[in-house]
Design an enzyme around this catalytic site. Sequence first.
Site, PDB file in Angstrom:
ATOM      1  N   LYS A  22       0.815  -1.120   0.015  1.00  0.00           N
ATOM      2  CA  LYS A  22       0.059   0.074   0.059  1.00  0.00           C
ATOM      3  C   LYS A  22       0.806   1.137   0.133  1.00  0.00           C
ATOM      4  CE  LYS A  22      -2.495   2.479   3.680  1.00  0.00           C
ATOM      5  NZ  LYS A  22      -1.507   3.195   4.218  1.00  0.00           N
ATOM      6  N   ASN A  23       1.815   1.248   0.932  1.00  0.00           N
ATOM      7  CA  ASN A  23       2.503   2.669   1.021  1.00  0.00           C
ATOM      8  C   ASN A  23       3.632   2.972   0.007  1.00  0.00           C
ATOM      9  OD1 ASN A  23       0.881   3.196   3.423  1.00  0.00           O
ATOM     10  ND2 ASN A  23       2.327   2.534   4.944  1.00  0.00           N
ATOM     11  N   CYS A 117      -5.248   8.263   9.074  1.00  0.00           N
ATOM     12  CA  CYS A 117      -5.654   7.630  10.359  1.00  0.00           C
ATOM     13  C   CYS A 117      -5.302   8.677  11.501  1.00  0.00           C
ATOM     14  CB  CYS A 117      -4.691   6.311  10.707  1.00  0.00           C
ATOM     15  SG  CYS A 117      -4.972   5.182   9.586  1.00  0.00           S
ATOM     16  N   ARG A 122      -0.318  15.303  12.975  1.00  0.00           N
ATOM     17  CA  ARG A 122       0.752  14.750  11.928  1.00  0.00           C
ATOM     18  C   ARG A 122       0.933  15.799  10.918  1.00  0.00           C
ATOM     19  NH1 ARG A 122      -2.091   9.231   9.696  1.00  0.00           N
ATOM     20  NH2 ARG A 122       0.339   8.913   8.931  1.00  0.00           N
ATOM     21  N   ILE A 124       3.080  18.451   8.146  1.00  0.00           N
ATOM     22  CA  ILE A 124       3.819  18.170   7.038  1.00  0.00           C
ATOM     23  C   ILE A 124       4.868  19.222   7.103  1.00  0.00           C
ATOM     24  CG2 ILE A 124       1.856  16.889   6.118  1.00  0.00           C
ATOM     25  CD1 ILE A 124       1.678  19.343   4.139  1.00  0.00           C
ATOM     26  N   GLN A 126       7.785  19.125   7.503  1.00  0.00           N
ATOM     27  CA  GLN A 126       9.426  18.510   6.963  1.00  0.00           C
ATOM     28  C   GLN A 126       9.076  18.485   5.515  1.00  0.00           C
ATOM     29  OE1 GLN A 126      12.087  18.139   8.704  1.00  0.00           O
ATOM     30  NE2 GLN A 126      10.868  19.117  10.274  1.00  0.00           N
ATOM     31  N   ASP A 307       3.198   0.520  12.169  1.00  0.00           N
ATOM     32  CA  ASP A 307       2.111  -0.122  11.644  1.00  0.00           C
ATOM     33  C   ASP A 307       1.734  -1.557  12.048  1.00  0.00           C
ATOM     34  OD1 ASP A 307       1.837   2.321  10.426  1.00  0.00           O
ATOM     35  OD2 ASP A 307       2.566   1.786   8.512  1.00  0.00           O
ATOM     36  N   ILE A 329       6.890   6.423  17.439  1.00  0.00           N
ATOM     37  CA  ILE A 329       6.834   7.103  16.188  1.00  0.00           C
ATOM     38  C   ILE A 329       5.666   8.281  16.460  1.00  0.00           C
ATOM     39  CG2 ILE A 329       6.249   6.964  13.716  1.00  0.00           C
ATOM     40  CD1 ILE A 329       8.836   5.611  14.413  1.00  0.00           C
ATOM     41  N   ARG A 399      -9.160   0.026   3.461  1.00  0.00           N
ATOM     42  CA  ARG A 399      -8.205   0.828   2.838  1.00  0.00           C
ATOM     43  C   ARG A 399      -6.662   0.259   2.858  1.00  0.00           C
ATOM     44  NH1 ARG A 399      -6.478   5.289   6.703  1.00  0.00           N
ATOM     45  NH2 ARG A 399      -5.273   5.581   4.763  1.00  0.00           N
TER      46      ARG A 399
HETATM   47  N1  EPU Z   1       6.197  14.109  11.156  1.00  0.00           N
HETATM   48  C1  EPU Z   1       6.418  15.597  11.457  1.00  0.00           C
HETATM   49  N2  EPU Z   1       6.626  16.347  10.418  1.00  0.00           N
HETATM   50  C2  EPU Z   1       6.495  15.928   9.212  1.00  0.00           C
HETATM   51  C3  EPU Z   1       6.253  14.768   9.034  1.00  0.00           C
HETATM   52  C4  EPU Z   1       6.291  13.815   9.909  1.00  0.00           C
HETATM   53  O1  EPU Z   1       6.433  16.155  12.544  1.00  0.00           O
HETATM   54  O2  EPU Z   1       6.583  16.853   8.169  1.00  0.00           O
HETATM   55  C5  EPU Z   1       6.005  13.353  12.083  1.00  0.00           C
HETATM   56  C6  EPU Z   1       4.617  12.649  12.359  1.00  0.00           C
HETATM   57  O3  EPU Z   1       3.822  13.228  13.139  1.00  0.00           O
HETATM   58  C7  EPU Z   1       5.259  11.366  12.862  1.00  0.00           C
HETATM   59  C8  EPU Z   1       6.584  10.942  12.442  1.00  0.00           C
HETATM   60  O4  EPU Z   1       7.123  12.244  11.995  1.00  0.00           O
HETATM   61  O5  EPU Z   1       5.264  11.470  14.461  1.00  0.00           O
HETATM   62  C9  EPU Z   1       6.640  10.025  11.385  1.00  0.00           C
HETATM   63  O6  EPU Z   1       5.821  10.408  10.405  1.00  0.00           O
HETATM   64  P1  EPU Z   1       5.923   9.866   8.783  1.00  0.00           P
HETATM   65  O7  EPU Z   1       6.178  11.181   7.952  1.00  0.00           O
HETATM   66  O8  EPU Z   1       7.173   8.930   8.573  1.00  0.00           O
HETATM   67  O9  EPU Z   1       4.746   9.233   8.642  1.00  0.00           O
HETATM   68  P2  EPU Z   1       3.675   9.167   7.476  1.00  0.00           P
HETATM   69  O10 EPU Z   1       4.268   9.623   6.036  1.00  0.00           O
HETATM   70  O11 EPU Z   1       2.534  10.492   7.747  1.00  0.00           O
HETATM   71  C10 EPU Z   1       3.460   6.926   6.506  1.00  0.00           C
HETATM   72  C11 EPU Z   1       2.509   5.678   6.336  1.00  0.00           C
HETATM   73  C12 EPU Z   1       2.067   5.347   7.732  1.00  0.00           C
HETATM   74  C13 EPU Z   1       3.267   4.915   8.866  1.00  0.00           C
HETATM   75  C14 EPU Z   1       4.260   6.048   8.783  1.00  0.00           C
HETATM   76  C15 EPU Z   1       5.382   5.640   9.595  1.00  0.00           C
HETATM   77  C16 EPU Z   1       1.932   6.538   4.273  1.00  0.00           C
HETATM   78  C17 EPU Z   1       0.659   6.862   3.383  1.00  0.00           C
HETATM   79  N3  EPU Z   1       1.575   6.284   5.425  1.00  0.00           N
HETATM   80  O12 EPU Z   1       2.982   8.027   7.255  1.00  0.00           O
HETATM   81  O13 EPU Z   1       1.309   4.367   7.738  1.00  0.00           O
HETATM   82  O14 EPU Z   1       2.571   4.754   9.915  1.00  0.00           O
HETATM   83  O15 EPU Z   1       4.642   6.311   7.641  1.00  0.00           O
HETATM   84  O16 EPU Z   1       5.927   4.442   8.826  1.00  0.00           O
HETATM   85  O17 EPU Z   1       3.058   5.760   3.751  1.00  0.00           O
HETATM   86  C18 EPU Z   1      -0.476   2.798   7.707  1.00  0.00           C
HETATM   87  O18 EPU Z   1      -0.283   2.200   6.413  1.00  0.00           O
HETATM   88  O19 EPU Z   1      -1.188   2.246   8.303  1.00  0.00           O
HETATM   89  C19 EPU Z   1      -0.083   4.023   8.006  1.00  0.00           C
HETATM   90  C20 EPU Z   1      -0.510   4.837   8.998  1.00  0.00           C
END
Ligand code: EPU
Length: 431
Positions: A22-23, A117, A122, A124, A126, A307, A329, A399
Amino acid sequence: MVKYIIEGGKPLHGDVTISGAKNAAVAILPATLLVSGKCHIENVPDITDVRLLLEILSDMGAQIRRLSRNSVEIDCTRARNITAPIDLVRRIRASYYLLGAQLGRFGHARNAMPGGCNFGVRPIDQHIKGFEAMGAVVEQSGGYVTCDAPEGGLRGGHVYLDIVSVGATMNILLAATLAGGMTIIENCAKEPHIVDLANFLNAMGARISGAGTDVIKVRGVKSLHGGSYSIIPDQIEAGTYMAAVAAVGGDVTLHGVIPKHLDCITAKLREMGMVIREMDDSVRLEKTRRLKRANVKTMVYPGFPTDMQPQIAVCMCLANGTSIVTESIYDTRFRYTAELNRMGAHIQVEGKAAVIDGVRELHGCEVRACDLRAGAAMVIAALAADGVTIIEDAHLIERGYEDIIGKLTALGASIKRTENYDPRPLTAGVG
Ligand code: EPU
């Protein structure tokens, strides 16, 4: 509302084939916006998040042909740059990849803040930091993010991520692919799906090196061409079936996996007493005894994935002794523990840790899928429990899990899906 009705207590036996990741898919589909020509993509999981992204791409004018359940041809050569429909964007976290892809392709992107989720805040920031390092001007207001490339287009930049972020790493990669000059991303995430996105882009003509390490270099190219690509198997789907066999019992072989990607999960389940044999692209699991207690802390790859946290917690609920799960995380990813306690688990959450006293059995009742992986954990708990469990909000599970009903049924589970729950056939009708 979708509900699953599960009659537990039946060990799992047989074979299951794991679908595409998925990811990886949710980044590779937006990445097709960067390509001039046809992308033939195989092993695309048939899940709601993928269907929503295909709908968004289609709204943008992409030519999309479903060649089979798991292969699709996408031609974005004539795609238009539009703001994606807010109701679709709000339903998936991965809609944030449209920002990087649209900015890279058109020099402008405007979309609603992504959904996904609910694990607390959460941000963005970065992702935005990366776009800005390439010269983009980014504004957030009224729930929308607007990104504009400078005159002459994005130019290579140097980004040092403050947090190891999967989404930011992939989004910066997307924006940098067609930028002028070299972009360097440091302290990036190393998950298999990051390597998969880089491999996809390279197969279409990009020049990306270092994916899978913590420094990625992207030498911008003028354009990408069409081609064929097959998405890697889903580490988390595989891990979920592994946790299911550990919790419920039985003997199951998972096919179409990359065992190396499962090492962190395999190691923990072996520690808990599971017998696991790895072959080239399959893994066989056998439960021969009650699980032993263990501790786990979620980490970025190659650590134990967040996850898989709810699913391994179910195994710990049924293990002998007290286990501790530490989430590192996300701020909050323990809402599902209240649902497991309703089934007879003994879990106490203290800040970022859940202390789990193992019990001999769980009992069926009505529970909720709080989110995608929590929903998968409820399915595992229900399969292991005695009696019947009804899982509400089960659409969330769909999903990210292709044909979970069909796959579990083939392993001997009694699981039924309903959109209009009929209270009569509680036991007799299940299956
Ligand atoms: N974070 C920030 N700022 C940012 C980005 C992230 O503070 O700009 C924080 C987040 O709040 C979190 C941590 O950094 O505490 C890690 O977040 P990350 O960006 O790695 O997660 P994500 O990209 O939002 C993806 C997966 C998630 C998975 C995480 C961690 C997708 C679409 N989603 O999320 O998948 O938990 O990486 O591996 O790829 C799932 O599949 O069930 C799922 C939630």
